[in-house]
Scaffold this motif. Structure first.
Motif, short mmCIF file in Angstrom:
data_model
loop_
_atom_site.label_atom_id
_atom_site.label_comp_id
_atom_site.label_asym_id
_atom_site.label_seq_id
_atom_site.Cartn_x
_atom_site.Cartn_y
_atom_site.Cartn_z
N UNK A 193 -45.83 13.36 9.27
CA UNK A 193 -45.75 12.38 9.89
C UNK A 193 -44.76 12.19 8.75
N UNK A 194 -44.19 11.08 9.71
CA UNK A 194 -42.92 10.68 9.65
C UNK A 194 -42.34 9.27 9.88
N UNK A 195 -41.60 8.19 9.79
CA UNK A 195 -41.71 6.87 9.53
C UNK A 195 -40.49 6.54 9.14
N UNK A 196 -40.14 5.38 9.53
CA UNK A 196 -39.11 3.70 8.38
C UNK A 196 -39.74 3.26 8.13
N UNK A 197 -39.16 2.44 7.17
CA UNK A 197 -39.67 1.14 7.51
C UNK A 197 -39.52 0.14 7.73
N UNK A 198 -38.51 -0.09 9.06
CA UNK A 198 -38.63 -0.87 10.28
C UNK A 198 -39.72 -0.32 11.24
N UNK A 199 -40.64 0.85 10.79
CA UNK A 199 -41.57 1.38 11.34
C UNK A 199 -43.19 -0.16 11.76
N UNK A 200 -42.66 -0.82 10.29
CA UNK A 200 -43.32 -1.44 9.63
C UNK A 200 -43.38 -2.77 10.10
N UNK A 201 -43.66 -3.64 10.74
CA UNK A 201 -43.68 -4.74 11.75
C UNK A 201 -42.69 -5.16 11.25
N UNK A 202 -41.83 -3.99 11.47
CA UNK A 202 -39.96 -4.33 11.28
C UNK A 202 -39.70 -4.33 9.92
N UNK A 203 -40.26 -4.31 9.12
CA UNK A 203 -40.29 -3.58 7.66
C UNK A 203 -41.43 -4.53 7.02
N UNK A 204 -42.00 -3.96 5.61
CA UNK A 204 -42.54 -4.01 4.82
C UNK A 204 -42.79 -5.46 4.81
#
Length: 266
Positions: A193-204
């Motif tokens: 799995x990979x991703x970024x902070x932006x993948x979480x509702x645009x940011x945590x």
């Protein structure tokens, strides 16, 4: 939803959790798409747990990543309650049979130093209230057989909560851009799995502000000391006995957990 109806659905889920035997979907006991009633079911079991002596230590946000939403066929976030006995030490071992059908996802955790009582909580409010961030693994689980869930099922089932693992080195938010962090999660050393902070509702922080506003509107706001799991940064991965998961989140560090096999004691 009537109290007896909520209790009936709550009974089905609590019995599945107690026996470690998955149950059929509970959506047949609720009105189709009735998320409010699903939260009523969730509250029944949370209140029962508190009466039984379990300690609430925070909340989790679920279904924030587009990838996870796609996996489960839903289009909005949800939340559940975290208890102290759900915490697994960093690098620890989850005993075999403790969960029914676990999956793992990597997240940013926030630990609050102040209450968030406002129904119109902003990202600035979250930043001011947060003591520090940590890398985290959420080990989700479903009491519903085969993960055959709609949003009604998962909400009623405490947002499919299982266990959680927090990294051990707190990182202050000052100068930290959580939207830009990059996550890679491995299973036995292989990326899953990979991703970024932006993948979480645009940011945590956006996710945390949504949660704070939602809970304040329900009269049960986030409090100082609460742990907030802000939501998956990428797809979840199925966990089996003997496997080791590790997530690396830039600027935050690493966090790992193992799944024990028969004969392990944890």
């Amino acid at each position: 939803m009537s109290a007896p109806d909520a209790a009936k659905a709550a009974d089905v889920l609590s019995e599945a959790a107690r026996t470690k035997t998955a149950c059929p979907p509970v959506r047949s006991l609720l009105a189709e798409g009735d998320v409010e009633s699903a939260y009523a079911v969730q509250r029944v079991n949370v209140e029962r747990a508190v009466v039984a002596g379990r300690r609430v230590v925070g909340r989790k946000i679920g279904l924030t990543s587009p990838a996870v939403q796609a996996q489960l066929g839903v289009g909005q976030p949800d939340f559940g309650t975290l208890f102290a006995d759900m915490a697994v030490p960093e690098g620890g071992v989850v005993a075999p049979g403790r969960l029914i059908q676990p999956k793992v996802e990597a997240e940013v955790a926030l630990v609050l130093g102040a209450d968030l009582p406002h129904r119109d909580c902003t990202v600035a409010d979250v930043i001011r209230a947060t003591d520090f961030a940590l890398p985290a693994l959420e080990i989700v689980d479903s009491r519903i057989a085969g993960w055959d869930i709609t949003i009604v099922d998962t909400v009623a089932d405490n947002a499919s909560s299982g266990l959680f693992v927090l990294g051990g080195t707190p990182v202050p938010l000052n100068g930290l851009d959580l939207r830009g962090v990059r996550m890679t999660m491995t299973r036995d050393g292989e990326p899953v799995s990979e991703g970024t902070g932006a993948d979480c509702l645009g940011g945590p922080l956006n996710a945390a502000a949504w949660l704070a506003s939602t809970l304040a509107g329900m009269g049960d706001p986030l409090r100082a000391g609460d742990v907030v799991l802000t939501g998956a940064l990428g797809p979840m991965a199925v966990a089996s006995p003997g496997e080791r998961f590790e997530a690396r989140i830039s600027r935050l560090g690493r966090v790992a957990v193992e799944f024990g096999t028969e004969g392990d004691h944890a």
